[in-house]
Every structure is written in structure tokens, then in C-alpha cells.
Motif scaffolding. Sequence first.
Motif, PDB file in Angstrom:
ATOM      1  N   GLY A 252      28.203  66.902 -36.234  1.00  0.00           N
ATOM      2  CA  GLY A 252      27.701  66.195 -37.400  1.00  0.00           C
ATOM      3  C   GLY A 252      26.349  65.548 -37.144  1.00  0.00           C
ATOM      4  O   GLY A 252      25.694  65.801 -36.126  1.00  0.00           O
ATOM      5  N   ARG A 253      25.968  64.685 -38.055  1.00  0.00           N
ATOM      6  CA  ARG A 253      24.610  64.152 -38.025  1.00  0.00           C
ATOM      7  C   ARG A 253      24.589  62.737 -38.583  1.00  0.00           C
ATOM      8  O   ARG A 253      25.307  62.425 -39.539  1.00  0.00           O
ATOM      9  N   ILE A 254      23.757  61.884 -37.975  1.00  0.00           N
ATOM     10  CA  ILE A 254      23.529  60.532 -38.484  1.00  0.00           C
ATOM     11  C   ILE A 254      22.020  60.378 -38.687  1.00  0.00           C
ATOM     12  O   ILE A 254      21.226  60.793 -37.835  1.00  0.00           O
ATOM     13  N   THR A 255      21.633  59.800 -39.830  1.00  0.00           N
ATOM     14  CA  THR A 255      20.211  59.596 -40.084  1.00  0.00           C
ATOM     15  C   THR A 255      19.938  58.131 -40.409  1.00  0.00           C
ATOM     16  O   THR A 255      20.761  57.441 -41.017  1.00  0.00           O
ATOM     17  N   LEU A 256      18.774  57.660 -39.962  1.00  0.00           N
ATOM     18  CA  LEU A 256      18.274  56.324 -40.291  1.00  0.00           C
ATOM     19  C   LEU A 256      17.030  56.506 -41.144  1.00  0.00           C
ATOM     20  O   LEU A 256      16.021  57.044 -40.659  1.00  0.00           O
ATOM     21  N   ASP A 257      17.085  56.083 -42.383  1.00  0.00           N
ATOM     22  CA  ASP A 257      15.956  56.251 -43.306  1.00  0.00           C
ATOM     23  C   ASP A 257      15.434  57.679 -43.290  1.00  0.00           C
ATOM     24  O   ASP A 257      14.229  57.940 -43.243  1.00  0.00           O
ATOM     25  N   GLY A 258      16.345  58.635 -43.303  1.00  0.00           N
ATOM     26  CA  GLY A 258      15.981  60.040 -43.366  1.00  0.00           C
ATOM     27  C   GLY A 258      15.647  60.682 -42.046  1.00  0.00           C
ATOM     28  O   GLY A 258      15.387  61.879 -41.987  1.00  0.00           O
ATOM     29  N   ARG A 259      15.622  59.941 -40.953  1.00  0.00           N
ATOM     30  CA  ARG A 259      15.305  60.498 -39.634  1.00  0.00           C
ATOM     31  C   ARG A 259      16.587  60.756 -38.853  1.00  0.00           C
ATOM     32  O   ARG A 259      17.459  59.878 -38.757  1.00  0.00           O
ATOM     33  N   ASP A 260      16.680  61.953 -38.302  1.00  0.00           N
ATOM     34  CA  ASP A 260      17.857  62.306 -37.516  1.00  0.00           C
ATOM     35  C   ASP A 260      17.944  61.377 -36.303  1.00  0.00           C
ATOM     36  O   ASP A 260      16.986  61.257 -35.523  1.00  0.00           O
TER      37      ASP A 260
END
Length: 607
Positions: free
Chosen positions: A422-430
Motif C-alpha cells: 500500500g501507500r501513504i501520502t503527506l500532502d500528495g507526496r508518497d
Amino acid sequence: MRSLLRLWPFVRPVRARLFTAAFVAVVASCVSLVIPLVLKWLVDGPVAAGDTGGVWLGGGFLLLLGLAEALLFGLRRWLVARPLSGVEAAMRAALYRRLQRLPVAFHDRWPSGQLLSRGTTDLQKLRMFLTFPLTFLLVNGVTILVGGVLLVAQRWSLGLVLLSPLLPLLVLCSVFEAKYGRAARVVQDQIGDLTTVVEESVLGIRIIKGFGRHRSQARAFKELTGRLRASELRKARLLAWIWGLNTTLPECALGAALVLGAVQVADGVLSAGTLVAFLSTALALRWPVESIGFLLAMSNEAATATDRYFEVMDEPEVRDAPVADEPGTRDAPVADGPEVRDVPPAGGERAGGDRPRSAPGGLVFSGVEFRYPDAPPDAPPTLQDVTLHIRPGETMALVGATGSGKTTLTALVPRLYDPTAGRITLDGRDLAAIGRDEVRSLVAVAFEEPTLFSATAAENVLMGAADAQEGDLRRALRVAQADGFVDALPQGGATPVGEQGLSLSGGQRQRLALARAVVGRPRFLILDDPLSALDVHTEALVEAALRQVLATTTALVVAHRPSTVLLADRVALLSGGRITAVGTHHELLRDNAEYATLMSGEEEAAR
């Protein structure tokens, strides 16, 4: 040798002084072998001729040689003392840096006492090896070689008798040294276990005393020390065998050479001076031969310590690998799996929320799965297909039963662990494409179990922001309602709080941890049940101040009480490692039976 050669990168910067010290020690040892030659001249010349002046001259030469030997060995010690203490310090610093950079999963499985013993006793053994055995294995080897040549040159038949034990000693030493190396490893591992027990007993002294377990802890400690004593005695027995053989065989050879030499002197085929010189050379070789076993034993311990040191140093660091951004990930909303229904917060927009709720970014979990590295292969993942979007400026409460994975989920955001899938993003950044240092400058955390260090109250708070000023400190203390008790400490914020902050109450420690999380005005704030140790009155004051902080950040708050949940705009229910519902507190209380059950006990208490 394979183990000890790994020390070379640390020794390389001081190699010039080490080589010089070794050369000086070899010269000093060779000087000691000149003394028998002077004795031979003295006995066969001035003593035999009754020349008193010659005797005084020979005695003067012997005195000068002795002084030269002593001065050279003193110079060797001076040459190695400072650089080798620097080598030890450099290795300890490298170990500490590596421990700071290793992933949390490493620290989860390694006992702290084992790490402490590697940074203390093991490094001390390595410094002792570099100071003494490393040099004297070379020096004694050269001394034995030169001395053997001199013995054979003076009287080859006596020399061969005296050197006859060398081959048996080599074979016997190799057998015992292998056993000694294994025994040394057992002892060093047991010292690490013992260090762990002592550390846990000191940190948990309140539990031990509170439950009256001091006798059982003492028995457990005694058992460990008993096993360590048995292992140390086994080492001592092996060393005794090595030392005994290294002493007995050469002494027997010396006795045989003495008898044979005396017979040859009586027969007139050997001068008394030659016999004296021969025996003096043999006695000069006595310590180099006897010490070989002792030096090899110390070298084995150093090799074991080196292996233990590099067990930690060889652990792979989790390095930040650059990940290419997908088109539009920085500027466009992130597609994060199944759509999560947006529910406006109760009471409309929150004060201070200066960005619209439809703005892209925030904190997004997309199909996140996580399994602990040491989990059994057939065990289900701790987190499965977690999909959640916390909008910019929004506070999301995370609720779930014990063991549902709440703390694990919050640990993924500051990259204490990385998702299995899966994936986690902060303000659209991976998140995987952002370096850990940058992530931790964007994300602040406060854990349920607050950890404080042996520093002042102010220093513990300011660990949350390297560039924070006095005004930031005072603001953070006010938010956490910690300014009152901190100012009341004997030296205010400059008061040391003791190891683990045990001089403070649980609620005080928790408030300092909360102040540490908010002092740097983070963009993302992760709070793991940060108010669990506070009384109702203090909790209400902290919540009132915390609302102002939450209005200017994106926050994920693990909550167990309705009072904490009401700080949030929305609530996510985590059940069995999955997000099963998202909505406001009142909606979930009305529509979700599991959520209502989790909140019911606290609701009754609140009423």
C-alpha cells in the motif's frame, strides 16, 4: 584473524603510531637478547681473568642495556595509549550512530542489555587487545625467532633441545584456543543477558517493590550469575591448561638443556660463559613462550567481541530510496481506493481552518497493509487494506478495541515502520519518497507511554524542535497545561526530571510529552491517546488549549474516551486491522453498534 582484520578501518588512522610502537617494542625485546652476549663476554673474559675493571665495565653495559629496554617499553606505551583510546571512542560513536539509524524493528527484538554490553565491555576488550596482545604477539614471535637463532648459534645441540617443545605447544594451543573462543562467546553473551536483567530491575523497581517480587528477582539474578560463574570457571580451566602446558614443556626442555650443558662444561667442550649466555637467552625467552597462550586467549576474546560488535554494525539500515513521483501526485488529489464519504464536522467549519475541505493533500492511507517482521508466516497482517483520507487541517479520531492496530497505524506515519504493502501520502507526496529526516520535521508524535530522558524539563520539551525559542517552549507548556507544575519545580524548566522522568507523576510526564509534540508547530500531528493519565479537570483544560493547536494542523488522534473523540472533526473505526466506518462521533454512535459498544462505558461515566 578474519574477525580481527575487520578492525582495520578504525585502526588505519593511527597506524603510523601503532607500527612505530611495535618497532620500538621489537627493538626493546632484541636489546634484552644482547644481555646474554655481554654476560658471556663478562664470564669468559674479566671474571675468568680476575679483571675487576672489566667486571665494572661489563656491569655498566648491563645497566645501560636494562635502562634502554625500560625506556623503549615506556615509549611504546606512550605511543599507543592516546591513539587507542581514540579508536575505542570512534568505535563506540560509530555503534551509537548505527543504533540510532537502525529501524525500530531491530530494537524490538534486541535486548537492551546485549546492546549495552557491546558498547562497553566488548569495546574495552578490543582496546586491551590493540594495546597489548596485538603488539606482543608480534614482539614475542620476533623474540622467539631471534632468540632461537642465537641459541642454535651458541650451541646447536642445546638449542635443538630447548626448541623441541615448540611444535607440540603449537598443536596443543590450537586445540585449547578453539575451545576457549567458544567459551568466551558464551561468557560475553551471558554478560549481556545479566546487563539486561539489571537494567530492567532498576527501571522496574517500583513494580518489583510494589508486588513484593524482590526475592524472586534476586533468585533469578542469582541463577544468571551462577551460570555466568560456571562459564567463567570453564574459561579459567581452559586458560590454566594452556598456561600450564606453555610453562611445563619449556621448563622441562630448559632443565634438560641445563643438565646437558653442565656435562659438556665438565667435559671441557663448552665454556662456562657460553653456558651462562645460553641459559640467560633461554630465560629471556621464557616469558615470550609462556605468554603465547595468554595472548592468544585475549585475542580469542577480542575476536569474539569483534564478532559481537559487527553483529550490530552489519545490521542493514533502512535507507531512503528515491521514488519517482507519479504524474500529478504532487498537485492532484490522490486516488486512495474505495471512496470515503465526506461528512462535514458538527458545528460547521472549525475555527482556524483556513483551507477548504475539498483541498487536495492531507494524510492519505491507500490500501495499507502491515505485518511485523518477526510475525509467524501464517499469522494475518496487523493492518489490512487500510484506506483513509484525513483532509488538510482536519483532525481524525482513531477508535478501536485493544489490539485492533491503532498504535501500529500511527507508527507508520513518522516512518517508525514502513508499510508491507500500500501507500501513504503527506500532502500528495508518497511517504516512501520522503527522507526520514524530512518526514520527522513534518510529523510530530506523542505516545500513550511518554518517554522522558535524564535531562531537564525544558530540554525534554525542546527535543520536539531543534530551533524552538523560549516563546515556543512557553506556548507548548501552556497548551499541555504543564507550565504550572514546571514553574513550581525547584529550578523551573532547568530542573532535571531524572531517568525516565520518574521524579514526575504519570500525568506530568504525559503533559511534557504532549508539549514536546506541539512545540515545533508541526504540519502533521499524531497523538496516541495523549490524555489517558490526566484527571477530568486537567483533561478539560488541555483539550481547550489543544483545540487551538489542532485548528492549524492535520492530526490523527487515537482516542478511547468521548471527551477526546469530540476534539476531532471525524472518527475512523479500526476493527481487526481494517477501517470499517468513518463519520462523526454522533453518527457512528447512532449507526454503528461496535462503536457504540466501545464508547458506552465512557458515555455512562460521562453522564
